[in-house]
Design a protein around this motif. Sequence first.
Motif, PDB file in Angstrom:
ATOM      1  N   ILE A  74     -17.798 -22.341 -11.374  1.00  0.00           N
ATOM      2  CA  ILE A  74     -18.350 -23.639 -10.972  1.00  0.00           C
ATOM      3  C   ILE A  74     -17.298 -24.435 -10.213  1.00  0.00           C
ATOM      4  CG2 ILE A  74     -19.141 -25.888 -11.842  1.00  0.00           C
ATOM      5  CD1 ILE A  74     -20.587 -24.309 -14.090  1.00  0.00           C
ATOM      6  N   LEU A  75     -16.072 -24.497 -10.734  1.00  0.00           N
ATOM      7  CA  LEU A  75     -15.011 -25.240 -10.078  1.00  0.00           C
ATOM      8  C   LEU A  75     -14.700 -24.652  -8.699  1.00  0.00           C
ATOM      9  CD1 LEU A  75     -12.147 -27.022 -11.638  1.00  0.00           C
ATOM     10  CD2 LEU A  75     -11.530 -25.440  -9.838  1.00  0.00           C
ATOM     11  N   HIS A  76     -14.641 -23.327  -8.637  1.00  0.00           N
ATOM     12  CA  HIS A  76     -14.371 -22.658  -7.357  1.00  0.00           C
ATOM     13  C   HIS A  76     -15.462 -23.003  -6.332  1.00  0.00           C
ATOM     14  CE1 HIS A  76     -13.264 -19.506  -4.530  1.00  0.00           C
ATOM     15  NE2 HIS A  76     -14.493 -19.078  -4.579  1.00  0.00           N
ATOM     16  N   ARG A  77     -16.710 -22.944  -6.736  1.00  0.00           N
ATOM     17  CA  ARG A  77     -17.817 -23.267  -5.814  1.00  0.00           C
ATOM     18  C   ARG A  77     -17.772 -24.722  -5.389  1.00  0.00           C
ATOM     19  NH1 ARG A  77     -22.770 -20.145  -8.811  1.00  0.00           N
ATOM     20  NH2 ARG A  77     -22.216 -18.052  -8.147  1.00  0.00           N
ATOM     21  N   LYS A  78     -17.472 -25.621  -6.322  1.00  0.00           N
ATOM     22  CA  LYS A  78     -17.372 -27.051  -5.987  1.00  0.00           C
ATOM     23  C   LYS A  78     -16.275 -27.264  -4.948  1.00  0.00           C
ATOM     24  CE  LYS A  78     -20.312 -29.334  -8.547  1.00  0.00           C
ATOM     25  NZ  LYS A  78     -21.348 -30.143  -7.906  1.00  0.00           N
ATOM     26  N   TYR A  79     -15.152 -26.595  -5.140  1.00  0.00           N
ATOM     27  CA  TYR A  79     -14.058 -26.728  -4.183  1.00  0.00           C
ATOM     28  C   TYR A  79     -14.468 -26.192  -2.811  1.00  0.00           C
ATOM     29  CZ  TYR A  79      -9.851 -25.947  -1.556  1.00  0.00           C
ATOM     30  OH  TYR A  79      -8.929 -25.944  -0.546  1.00  0.00           O
ATOM     31  N   LEU A  80     -15.074 -25.004  -2.803  1.00  0.00           N
ATOM     32  CA  LEU A  80     -15.481 -24.435  -1.517  1.00  0.00           C
ATOM     33  C   LEU A  80     -16.468 -25.342  -0.796  1.00  0.00           C
ATOM     34  CD1 LEU A  80     -15.930 -20.614  -2.221  1.00  0.00           C
ATOM     35  CD2 LEU A  80     -14.073 -21.753  -1.000  1.00  0.00           C
ATOM     36  N   ALA A 102     -16.769 -28.622  -1.112  1.00  0.00           N
ATOM     37  CA  ALA A 102     -16.037 -29.800  -0.644  1.00  0.00           C
ATOM     38  C   ALA A 102     -15.173 -29.454   0.561  1.00  0.00           C
ATOM     39  CB  ALA A 102     -15.181 -30.370  -1.769  1.00  0.00           C
ATOM     40  N   TYR A 103     -14.543 -28.280   0.535  1.00  0.00           N
ATOM     41  CA  TYR A 103     -13.684 -27.844   1.628  1.00  0.00           C
ATOM     42  C   TYR A 103     -14.503 -27.670   2.907  1.00  0.00           C
ATOM     43  CZ  TYR A 103     -10.698 -24.875   4.472  1.00  0.00           C
ATOM     44  OH  TYR A 103      -9.981 -24.346   5.507  1.00  0.00           O
ATOM     45  N   ARG A 104     -15.639 -27.044   2.769  1.00  0.00           N
ATOM     46  CA  ARG A 104     -16.487 -26.828   3.952  1.00  0.00           C
ATOM     47  C   ARG A 104     -16.988 -28.146   4.511  1.00  0.00           C
ATOM     48  NH1 ARG A 104     -19.473 -22.300   0.728  1.00  0.00           N
ATOM     49  NH2 ARG A 104     -18.100 -20.562   1.159  1.00  0.00           N
ATOM     50  N   ARG A 105     -17.330 -29.066   3.605  1.00  0.00           N
ATOM     51  CA  ARG A 105     -17.882 -30.354   4.022  1.00  0.00           C
ATOM     52  C   ARG A 105     -16.797 -31.234   4.634  1.00  0.00           C
ATOM     53  NH1 ARG A 105     -20.730 -31.243  -0.643  1.00  0.00           N
ATOM     54  NH2 ARG A 105     -18.840 -32.086  -1.523  1.00  0.00           N
ATOM     55  N   LYS A 106     -15.635 -31.306   4.013  1.00  0.00           N
ATOM     56  CA  LYS A 106     -14.585 -32.237   4.429  1.00  0.00           C
ATOM     57  C   LYS A 106     -13.500 -31.601   5.272  1.00  0.00           C
ATOM     58  CE  LYS A 106     -15.222 -34.904   0.244  1.00  0.00           C
ATOM     59  NZ  LYS A 106     -14.660 -35.277  -1.039  1.00  0.00           N
ATOM     60  N   LYS A 107     -13.520 -30.268   5.379  1.00  0.00           N
ATOM     61  CA  LYS A 107     -12.481 -29.538   6.117  1.00  0.00           C
ATOM     62  C   LYS A 107     -11.094 -29.923   5.596  1.00  0.00           C
ATOM     63  CE  LYS A 107     -15.302 -27.410   8.801  1.00  0.00           C
ATOM     64  NZ  LYS A 107     -15.715 -26.113   8.417  1.00  0.00           N
ATOM     65  N   GLU A 108     -10.950 -29.857   4.265  1.00  0.00           N
ATOM     66  CA  GLU A 108      -9.671 -30.151   3.620  1.00  0.00           C
ATOM     67  C   GLU A 108      -8.657 -29.068   3.976  1.00  0.00           C
ATOM     68  OE1 GLU A 108      -9.098 -32.188   0.445  1.00  0.00           O
ATOM     69  OE2 GLU A 108     -10.888 -33.380   0.762  1.00  0.00           O
ATOM     70  N   PRO A 109      -7.371 -29.363   3.814  1.00  0.00           N
ATOM     71  CA  PRO A 109      -6.367 -28.325   4.060  1.00  0.00           C
ATOM     72  C   PRO A 109      -6.527 -27.191   3.061  1.00  0.00           C
ATOM     73  CG  PRO A 109      -5.359 -30.320   3.155  1.00  0.00           C
ATOM     74  CD  PRO A 109      -6.808 -30.613   3.406  1.00  0.00           C
TER      75      PRO A 109
END
Length: 184
Positions: free
Chosen positions: A72-78, A80-87
């Motif tokens: 769940i945490l991994h998917r949430k991060y992915l 967020a990363y895709r949405r915000k283009k985090e480093p």
Amino acid sequence: MQVITLQQKHKEPETFEQLLSQHLDSLYGLAFRLTQNQEKARELLQESCLTAFEKFSQLREINKMKPWLFQILHRKYLNAYRRKKEPPIVDIELDEELLTIPNDELSADHFEQLFGDEVQTAFDFLPAEFREVIFMADIEEFSHREIAGILEIPIGTVASRLYRGHSLLADKLKEYASKHRYLK
């Protein structure tokens, strides 16, 4: 003939909160590695816990809760990363001492004090997919099969990333190890 009866210990079912509390330190560790930011790590952890609570009834086996929470945490991060283009993910190695520190004492400063600059730099150098697999295998001691399930990748890919990540780390840390007399 003697009848033997087995008494089963009556055990109250554990609540979601009790089960979750057993894994919070590990989840925070991964969240911090992924975000490299205390505030974002706490946000990611909070969002993941909320999702886990909402979907807790879907969990079939309580003994598989830890990999389920990591997924769940991994998917949430992915997401967020895709949405915000985090480093990309940044990783540091956890120490057993860290897992016993109360949440209010967790800080980026504390993490930085636990590791030398060379070790931190070596981990920072690794691509995100290697850091994540190394964290799950070496720190959290998940099996290759569990990691494959969490990250939704083939087991062979897990083994490959783990091998390549360890090789990259070893290359980066050879000079450091020699300097500190870990290698002869």
